[in-house]
Design an enzyme around this catalytic site. Sequence first.
Site, PDB file in Angstrom:
ATOM      1  N   LYS A  70      87.729   8.839  -3.597  1.00  0.00           N
ATOM      2  CA  LYS A  70      86.852   7.753  -3.118  1.00  0.00           C
ATOM      3  C   LYS A  70      85.363   8.028  -3.334  1.00  0.00           C
ATOM      4  O   LYS A  70      84.586   7.099  -3.530  1.00  0.00           O
ATOM      5  CB  LYS A  70      87.105   7.489  -1.630  1.00  0.00           C
ATOM      6  CG  LYS A  70      88.390   6.735  -1.357  1.00  0.00           C
ATOM      7  CD  LYS A  70      88.497   6.420   0.129  1.00  0.00           C
ATOM      8  CE  LYS A  70      89.659   5.507   0.406  1.00  0.00           C
ATOM      9  NZ  LYS A  70      89.679   5.029   1.789  1.00  0.00           N
ATOM     10  N   ASP A 106      86.838  -0.902   3.580  1.00  0.00           N
ATOM     11  CA  ASP A 106      87.412  -0.266   4.781  1.00  0.00           C
ATOM     12  C   ASP A 106      86.681  -0.656   6.065  1.00  0.00           C
ATOM     13  O   ASP A 106      87.315  -0.900   7.097  1.00  0.00           O
ATOM     14  CB  ASP A 106      87.394   1.258   4.641  1.00  0.00           C
ATOM     15  CG  ASP A 106      88.415   1.761   3.631  1.00  0.00           C
ATOM     16  OD1 ASP A 106      89.460   1.118   3.468  1.00  0.00           O
ATOM     17  OD2 ASP A 106      88.157   2.810   3.003  1.00  0.00           O
TER      18      ASP A 106
END
Length: 281
Positions: A70, A106
């Site tokens: 990520k 997220d």
Amino acid sequence: MINGSTKVIGVIGDPVEHTASPTMHNAAIRDLGIDYVYVAFRVRSDELSKAIEGMRALGMVGMNVTVPHKKSVMQYLDVISPEAQAIGAVNTIVNNNGKLIGHNTDAYGFDKSIDLERRLAKLPSAVVLLGAGGAARSILYALLQRPEVERIHIINRTVKKSEALANEMDKEGRVYLGSLSEGEWDSVELLINSTSVGLFPDMASSPLRDDSIIRPDMLVVDIIYKPLKTQLMMKAEEYGATTINGLGMLVWQGARAFELWTGIQPSVEIMTSAILRNLEQ
Ligand code: ATR
């Protein structure tokens, strides 16, 4: 039916075979009857740049990015959204005619999940966040976007990591580190677990040392969704608190990514039931 014009979306991570994302996204694709497919690719860290070049060369419309890529994926992209920049991680890539744009959905997923399930107009002023890893970053970002949240206490096993996270993200002195006094716990109305303690197969463990700080007026959020009810949530319910698991965050981050790739809002109900079926197996 997959055919010559089917558009491809993927997820890269390592490991990746247990990810729920293909199940959830392919269910939404089938429901809408659109010509896409979503597949998982295990990509080793030393092959990450090649995987991103491959995405470009193959004309894939988008990707999800999961652990451990990520952060490291950001260097290979053309544009990073302000939100992903602030969080320091990308979980969604959109291929805009060869220009790769990194997003992070997220924080949106976390926000949406607590807003919808609790129907909260406002978050409480004092929050405790357990953990300081990747998931904690986006949750902390989401909490810092809410002006009503005045104090965020981060408790983490490795204090250096929570210190680093606070130094990086807390510009206004709203983040506090380490354990709380009894008096401080009294004002905490939201407790969030972002650690992996309690995750399958470690289901008997709880990230909270002393359950007695839980009160009936608390909202306890565990971002774990396997199991759907963690040890922490069971304890919280014994104390009369409201609980939320990580299913909503997972589905809403996915729904937002889906919208970024296709321009279409998928059915979160369809995505949720696909994951639930997958978990049952
Ligand atoms: P993720 O991307 O899921 O957040 P991560 O970045 O590896 O994963 O973070 C895992 C979090 O769970 C960290 O806060 C970690 O604490 P450390 O920073 O001390 O490593 C926490 N964690 C994992 N196992 C733990 C355990 N047995 N006890 C306490 N905390 C634990």
